[in-house]
Design an enzyme around this catalytic site. Structure first.
Site, PDB file in Angstrom:
ATOM      1  N   GLY A 144     -42.475 154.372 -45.896  1.00  0.00           N
ATOM      2  CA  GLY A 144     -43.172 153.090 -45.839  1.00  0.00           C
ATOM      3  C   GLY A 144     -44.661 153.192 -46.096  1.00  0.00           C
ATOM      4  N   GLY A 172     -46.169 155.607 -48.139  1.00  0.00           N
ATOM      5  CA  GLY A 172     -46.515 156.085 -49.462  1.00  0.00           C
ATOM      6  C   GLY A 172     -45.662 157.263 -49.873  1.00  0.00           C
ATOM      7  CG  ASP A 177     -41.801 155.929 -37.991  1.00  0.00           C
ATOM      8  OD1 ASP A 177     -40.679 155.685 -37.511  1.00  0.00           O
ATOM      9  OD2 ASP A 177     -42.014 156.034 -39.208  1.00  0.00           O
TER      10      ASP A 177
END
Length: 578
Positions: free
Chosen positions: A267, A269, A383
């Site tokens: 998400g 890059g 994350d």
């Protein structure tokens, strides 16, 4: 609301600031802590004018205030000195006048202070100069005058202040500033003044010529110098160990960002493998939407992330910032991610054995504990998953991407995270409210622990028994039925410790409790894992490896980072750049 009242908002970016709003934490450019206190005002480059209200001093929990590149005028409120938790203050690129408030020197937690490119006058306050905790002080391009005190900040810039005297003595600065035709000075004194000024001019010319020669020499020998920072269209200087790379340098290192060099993408890059001119192998993360993050904000956040140094955190070599690009440069991790290793099949690549998986969990917990409780400012990863836990040459767990959530938190909302991640890997309160805390990371760690136990089943959820988002229900069922052996990755071929398995599953279930307040802290998680890792290490040291279950061991072929006799957090937390 007092801050809004004193400002002129031609772009109407503060329209959402409504006194009748129930929760100011939902307002644009405002961020709050989990307890509901305003901790951040990020209002840089918003076209704001007017004055900064003294009422800013009422936000006593404020940690970050970014007002750079606006058109604010008037004096800097002395009330800013009443913000005891302030860590980052950027008022650069405005039209502030008057003196620098001495009260800023009372901000003991301040790490970054930028007041450059204003119209500030007067002397540099001694209290500000004595802030030893400052990593970055920028007072350049103002109208400051008088003697220059000894500045204790690690890095600072005072260039562009033509009235500032380089001496620390008030008397010397006063004498030099007197006009040559001063009636109180004798001809002999005037001649001495001329001699002093001539000497200063001569030294300045020699210095300028030396700098030009040095720049020419560096340019001529750039191919033989490691980690040269090619600064383009930017007068900022390097901070600590971070380097600013030129776009061309990273373009060459990655073979023009060749698809063959792609290590992964997500998400944030695409990550490329690259080789610098000094033969250092690196990983270059090319961020998406580079125009969203302002230059000053990006560089400030990168510098703050660069200060998070720990053996279980992926260190940052440097960054690249151009009008069209934002890139981060990390060391290359030769063994990839935990997700890669768990998905591997084939005899040529032996799977991670049970002991090493527990060591990976232990190292990950150490890194997250540092982010949550020992790093300043505190960082929430948001994350945590197997794909973001990397393995170095010794298979030591290294937490990656821990700074990206902070870098792009205004852009990467909980909605974006939900799209990027997988339902079941994200804490339920983060999905429903968008509010994250350290307990959000604890939830992600619990899922990671299950991934280490169950292998590809938790990563891919590809079989009929374990559907996407149902991994927790399946684990709870097996735990209640006392059939934990069904959970274990088949690649382990039955080589695991039943006692450790039970403790690890119980810990994972505690970490993934639906109520955040009932989840343990990472310090508590680490204490439990130390018992597991220490138990395994003790058995190996006592030679208890003769049973059939322990016969197949990955550690017989590779050096085990967990062979230490004990794990003392205080003795191994900080490690510096890799």
């Amino acid at each position: 609301m007092a801050v809004k009242k004193e400002m002129r908002d031609e772009r109407r970016v503060m329209d959402g600031w409504d006194i009748n709003s129930v929760d100011p934490c939902t307002w644009n450019m405002v961020a709050c802590s989990a307890e509901g206190f305003v901790v951040s005002l990020e209002m840089g480059s918003m076209g704001l004018s007017g004055m900064l209200s003294p009422s800013i001093g009422s936000l006593t929990h404020l940690r970050t205030m970014l007002l750079q590149n606006n058109q604010l005028f008037g004096t800097i409120p002395v009330e800013i000195g009443k913000l005891p938790e302030l860590q980052t203050l950027d008022l650069s690129g405005n039209q502030f006048t008057g003196n620098i408030p001495s009260s800023l020197g009372f901000l003991s937690h301040l790490g970054y202070l930028r007041l450059s490119r204003n119209k500030l006058s007067g002397q540099i306050p001694g209290h500000v100069a004595n802030l030893s905790g400052l990593s970055f002080l920028d007072l350049s391009f103002n109208n400051l005058s008088g003697p220059t005190p000894k500045i204790l900040a690690k890095d600072y810039s005072i260039t562009g202040n033509s009235f500032l005297c380089t001496s620390t003595s008030v008397q010397i600065c006063t004498d030099v500033s007197k006009p040559w035709n001063d009636t109180g000075s004798s001809p002999k004194g005037g001649s001495q003044h001329r001699w002093v000024i001539s000497l200063i001019i001569a030294i300045s010319c020699i210095f300028v010529v030396s700098v030009m020669l040095l720049v020419f020499w560096v340019h001529w020998h750039k191919s033989s110098l490691p980690f040269i920072s090619y600064v383009q269209q930017d007068f900022e200087f390097e901070i600590g160990h971070l380097k600013r790379f030129a776009f061309r340098e990273l373009q060459v290192a990655t073979n023009n960002f060749s698809p063959r060099n792609i290590l992964g993408q997500g998400g944030y890059g695409v990550v490329y493998k690259g080789c610098l001119t000094n033969k250092t192998v690196v990983a270059v993360k090319r961020l998406k939407d580079p125009n969203y993050t302002g230059e000053v904000q990006f560089q400030t956040e990168v510098e703050m992330i660069g200060l998070a140094l720990h053996r279980n955190l992926l260190c940052l070599y440097g960054f690249c910032m151009t009008p069209d690009e934002r890139m981060l440069v990390y060391p290359y991790m030769p063994n990839g991610s935990v997700a890669d290793r768990l998905r591997e099949t084939g005899r040529e690549k032996p799977t991670l054995d049970w002991n090493r998986r527990m060591c990976i969990a232990h190292g990950t917990a150490r890194g997250l504990l540092y982010l949550h409780e020992q790093c300043n400012p505190k960082i929430i990863h948001r994350d945590v998953k197997a794909a973001n836990i990397l393995l170095d040459a010794s298979f030591e767990a290294v937490v990656g991407d821990f700074g990206l959530a902070k870098l792009l938190e205004r852009r990467e909302s909980h909605v974006t995270t939900a799209v990027r991640g997988t339902i079941g890997h994200i804490a339920p309160e983060y999905l429903s409210t968008g509010q994250s805390s350290d307990k959000t990371d604890v939830f992600g760690f619990g899922i990671l622990l299950l991934e280490l136990i169950t292998g590809p089943k938790a990563l891919d959820a590809g079989n009929a028994q374990v559907q996407k988002g149902m991994i927790l229900d399946w684990v709870r069922t097996m735990h209640e039925d006392k059939r934990l052996e069904v959970l274990v990755d088949q690649d382990l071929k039955g080589c695991f410790d039943a006692v450790e398995l039970e403790k690890a599953v119980e810990l994972a279930l505690k970490c993934t409790c639906s109520n955040p307040s009932l989840r343990p802290k990472m310090s508590e998680v680490l204490k439990i894992l130390e018992g597991l890792v220490g138990h395994s290490g003790m058995e190996e040291s006592q030679g208890q490896t003769g049973s059939e279950e322990r016969a197949y061991s990955f550690s017989r072929h590779y050096s085990d980072p967990c062979e230490e006799s004990s794990f003392i957090i205080e003795a191994m937390e900080l490690s510096g750049p890799r």
